[in-house]
Design an enzyme around this catalytic site. Structure first.
Site, PDB file in Angstrom:
ATOM      1  N   GLU A 214       0.777  -1.233   0.000  1.00  0.00           N
ATOM      2  CA  GLU A 214       0.000   0.000   0.000  1.00  0.00           C
ATOM      3  C   GLU A 214       0.816   1.293   0.000  1.00  0.00           C
ATOM      4  OE1 GLU A 214      -3.215   0.093  -0.309  1.00  0.00           O
ATOM      5  OE2 GLU A 214      -3.540  -2.077  -0.195  1.00  0.00           O
TER       6      GLU A 214
ATOM      7  N   SER B  17     -54.782 -28.780  34.736  1.00  0.00           N
ATOM      8  CA  SER B  17     -54.821 -29.097  36.164  1.00  0.00           C
ATOM      9  C   SER B  17     -53.559 -28.689  36.912  1.00  0.00           C
ATOM     10  CB  SER B  17     -55.067 -30.596  36.357  1.00  0.00           C
ATOM     11  OG  SER B  17     -56.361 -30.935  35.902  1.00  0.00           O
TER      12      SER B  17
END
Length: 863
Positions: A136, A515
């Protein structure tokens, strides 16, 4: 390498970062610290550069140049005021995924769109730095933010080729462009980029600029920063990277998609090799290292989070909690480490018990056919079939198979990776076709009548290791376990497999509890002054147009409350609710965490006609299990940030363990996951009521509808079965003083489960299976009898206190002389189906004739 910002000699060797790490020993300025040379305003630097350009021979006429220079100065001054402060670069937040862990420390899941991980410059290997400089900005240590030579070379390349073949951006310019400026391609933005790069050069050291660049540049696949990239592409730390791997990573920022080794390995290799050649030319590497790296193959592989423990439903609950606390974006960026309350042993047993229970139901009710069908499967390549199989939901121990061909005797099944299996008749004909919830087809005599070409099926191994046909269960289920001490969720299974169905039935399935809700109504009766010896009326009664009945069609007459709850008598509790009043009962039930919206304002309340989730029911039963304290279910124990700083530590209110249990010598009083100084939870129920309820719910197991749980051989278990109308829901809610667990089974679309699928069978089987392993090393818990209770002998038939009574009850002292309660039911012998008297049951009130259907299977049905 220069550390005082004096420009080094412009030779390749001078640009080299020394391999011996000498640059690391150089004094590193603290952030932010001005460089040693005199700072120079970025505007003046750009103006000087522009002035030198226009003063060159034959460049521009002097008057035009002056006008241009003046205009440029005005433009640059306006841009200068809009530029962000360089200090803000150091404040840009890095990002890391959200990670979820068990209480034992194993990673369960990782979430996050992006990965950003910071690393100090001195921890970056010199070869890696050199790879990026070669790729770069090879003149990085020579320029001051703008590489005039590089720009000229790029311009010349454009003139020669007619298009951009190489860039002139320096690393400081890339930092400015990527983290401060918009991506638009305008002159103003380019000038801003140059000015900001020059400003960075006057404010930050070269090492700081490189560190920023390497920590924040994008590498594709949501990876930001060199450390995150090394993990994603190579599952390595920076110091573990090889030279060719470093060069490969250095080639990514220029074109993260085009140069990606996962998307295009050949192009990525070309870029890597070009960088290696540049490193050789610049003197960064020697011939031998270069040659060895150049011939290395591409080894990059997509990162997969190293999940150490699979618990998808629990991980998703924790993820949702983080989104609620931090927001939908921040939760995935802060690098949060979330430690949950999940116990790995209990979670493993919970998943196993639920899967076994659902698979057993599956076998009882038949084969629903293939989960998908492929046309022209014979024309598909192995690669296409592999891709299809990989896209199917992963289900543990149930691999996918595609039927390539089938005839009367066998079927050829492709299972991926070029492998096929042959299934004979005995390997498929056990899967009889599902007809409806109460019927399945006959066993077939041909393979192709069970499975056909193109069918997408599931396989499993039997006890002998042979592969046989199976299916992912179509029935839904959930199992959740929590600590009654502090509400910590220790295990949660919301379905057969999270990848198959992400709907968490443990937390989000609002179903009628049947129940299992009766104990709360009976607790309300105790709160009103009734006792376990009080008589309740199990007799016919009509409420408007509603004519409720017992599951077996019989009626036991007047029976003690203890017997009524053990046998799950519907009419007994409905009549008791009528005596107490619906409004009083609904108000009392809020003590268990239920809101008025959860409870109907009618007699259906007694039979669980409202709604509840399994987790909600578990929290309610915890009030019985811990002596009357209301605890809050929670799954998050600790939250830390990316640097290990503690952001949250759960301090849930805790029940008083020593108040409720007989503790062994040296046993800690606090048994939750929270801190020892956690606040005491609110006591919402008289501990004497909790004691009575636990005693009666233990009878459900020893002599009631949950007798299958007796095989666990424990005296500290209590619970209640539950089944809703037409067996649409099968429940069991049970506990011992250190663990509450609720099991549920039902169809997601609320279809009936079929005959025989009651709470005492389907759900109870899962619960027993789970508890058998969960309590393997848990000693029998001994509950302290609360103060203010006295032993009273009562008649098994009438419930009245009697010195010769056959039943011993512990009654709250204020009610020892009125065991039948404030509004006593008069004793009467049972009236059966025909209304005739029946013989008495020994020790349990009036005896009745044997029901037409077996107990306990139908005892807990709603209707």
């Amino acid at each position: 390498m220069s550390t005082n910002n004096q420009t080094p000699a412009a030779t390749p060797a001078a640009a080299t970062v020394p391999r011996d790490g000498a640059h690391r020993r150089a004094a590193k300025p603290s952030r932010p610290k001005a460089r040693s040379r005199r700072p120079r305003h970025a505007v003046f630097g750009v103006v000087d550069w522009f002035a030198r350009l226009v003063s060159a021979p034959l460049a521009l006429p002097m008057d035009v140049a002056l006008i241009g220079l003046l205009g440029a100065a005005v433009l640059l001054y306006s841009i200068q005021n809009d530029l962000p402060a360089v200090d803000a670069l150091l404040e840009v937040k890095l990002e890391e995924p959200l990670r979820i862990y068990t209480a034992d420390g194993s990673l369960m899941a990782e979430y996050g769109v992006q990965r950003r991980r910071a690393v100090d410059f001195e921890d970056i290997p010199p070869d890696l730095v050199n790879a990026f400089l070669a790729a770069e900005d090879s003149r990085f240590y020579e320029h001051r933010g703008i590489d005039v030579i590089g720009l000229a070379r790029a311009a010349y390349a454009v003139a020669q080729a007619g298009e951009a073949t190489q860039g002139g951006s320096t690393i400081p310019m890339q930092v400015a462009r990527n983290f401060f400026l918009t991506p638009e391609k305008t002159i103003k933005r380019k000038v801003s980029e140059i000015m900001l790069a020059m400003r960075m050069e006057t404010t930050l050291s070269k090492e700081q600029i490189l560190e920023l660049y390497l920590n924040k540049i994008f590498f594709g696949n949501r990876a930001y920063g060199i450390s995150a990239a090394a993990e994603f592409y190579y599952s390595k730390t920076l110091d573990e990277l090889s030279l060719p791997e470093m060069a490969m990573l250095a080639g990514l920022p220029k074109a993260p998609s085009a140069n990606n080794p996962l998307a295009d390995p050949e192009r990525a290799r070309e870029r890597r090799d070009w960088i290696l050649d540049r490193m050789l030319a610049l003197g960064y590497v020697g011939e031998v290292d270069h040659s060895m790296a150049w011939v290395s193959p591409v080894t990059a592989e997509a990162y997969v989070a190293p999940v150490e423990f699979q618990a998808g439903y629990a991980a998703e609950m924790a993820r949702q909690a983080m989104v609620e606390r931090f927001g939908a974006e921040e939760a995935y960026r802060l690098g949060l480490k979330v430690t949950t309350t999940i116990d790995e042993k209990l979670q493993t047993e919970s998943d196993r018990a639920l899967r076994r229970g659902l698979m057993a139901y599956n076998r009882r009710h038949g084969y629903h056919g293939p989960e998908d069908q492929l046309e022209n499967v014979g024309d598909m390549s192995d690669e296409s079939l592999d891709a299809y199989i990989a896209a199917r939901p992963a289900v543990p121990d149930l691999p996918v198979g595609v039927v390539l061909a089938a005839d009367a005797n066998k079927a050829e099944v492709y299972v991926g990776g070029g492998e096929t299996r042959v299934l004979r008749l005995w390997q498929v004909n056990h899967m009889r076709k599902y007809v409806n919830e109460n019927a399945k087809g006959r066993r077939q005599s041909r393979v192709d009548r069970v499975i056909a070409t193109g069918d997408v099926i599931r396989l499993r191994q039997n006890n002998k290791g042979s592969w046989i046909l199976t299916q992912v269960p179509t029935v839904g289920g959930a199992l959740v376990a929590l600590s009654p001490t502090d509400g910590a969720i220790r295990a949660v299974s919301g379905g057969y497999e999270f990848d198959w169905s992400k709907f968490n039935r443990a937390t989000d399935a609002r179903r009628q509890p049947g129940s299992t809700f009766k104990p709360f109504v009976y607790a309300a009766a105790l709160g009103k002054g009734y006792t376990p010896a009080s008589l309740v009326s199990d007799t016919k009664k009509t409420f408007g147009s509603w004519k409720p009945k017992n599951a077996d069609g019989d009626y036991m007459g007047t029976i003690r409350m203890r017997v009524a709850i053990a046998k799950s008598r519907n009419l007994a509790i409905i009549n008791q609710l009528d005596r107490m009043g619906i409004d009083y009962t609904r108000d009392f039930l809020q003590r268990f965490g239920y809101s008025m919206e959860d409870m109907p304002r009618n007699y259906g309340l007694a039979l669980g006609g409202g709604t509840s989730t399994p987790l909600q029911l578990a929290a309610a039963y915890a009030v019985f299990a811990n002596g009357g304290y209301q605890v809050e279910p929670h799954i998050v124990q600790r939250i830390e940030d990316a640097n290990g700083n503690l952001l949250f530590a759960a301090e849930p209110p805790q029940a008083c363990v020593s108040c409720w249990l007989e503790l062994a010598a040296g046993e800690a009083e606090v048994h939750g996951l929270g801190e020892a100084d956690s606040p005491l939870a609110q006591q919402v129920l008289d501990p004497r009521i909790a004691y009575n309820m636990t005693s009666m719910l233990q009878d459900v197991i020893t002599d009631g509808t949950a007798r299958r749980a007796r095989r666990l051989g424990r005296s500290d278990l209590a619970g209640k079965t539950g089944t809703t109308n037409e067996s649409r829901d099968s429940w069991f809610a049970g506990y011992m003083p250190r663990l509450v667990a609720v099991a549920w089974m039902g169809m997601d679309d609320n279809r009936p489960l079929g005959s025989g699928e009651w709470g005492g069978t389907a759900a109870l089987g899962m619960w027993v299976d789970f508890m058998a392993d969960a309590l393997e090393d848990e000693p029998i818990a001994k509950i302290k009898r609360p103060e203010g209770m006295v032993p009273v002998r009562v008649s098994a038939a009438t419930g009245r206190a009697s010195s010769g009574g056959s039943v011993l009850e512990y009654i709250r002292s204020e009610y020892q002389l009125m065991t039948l309660g404030p509004n006593p039911v008069k004793y009467a012998a049972a009236g059966g189906r025909s209304g005739s008297s029946n013989a008495r049951r020994s020790g349990s009130g009036p005896r009745r004739s044997a029901p037409r259907r077996s107990a306990p299977r139908v005892m807990d049905e709603l209707f």
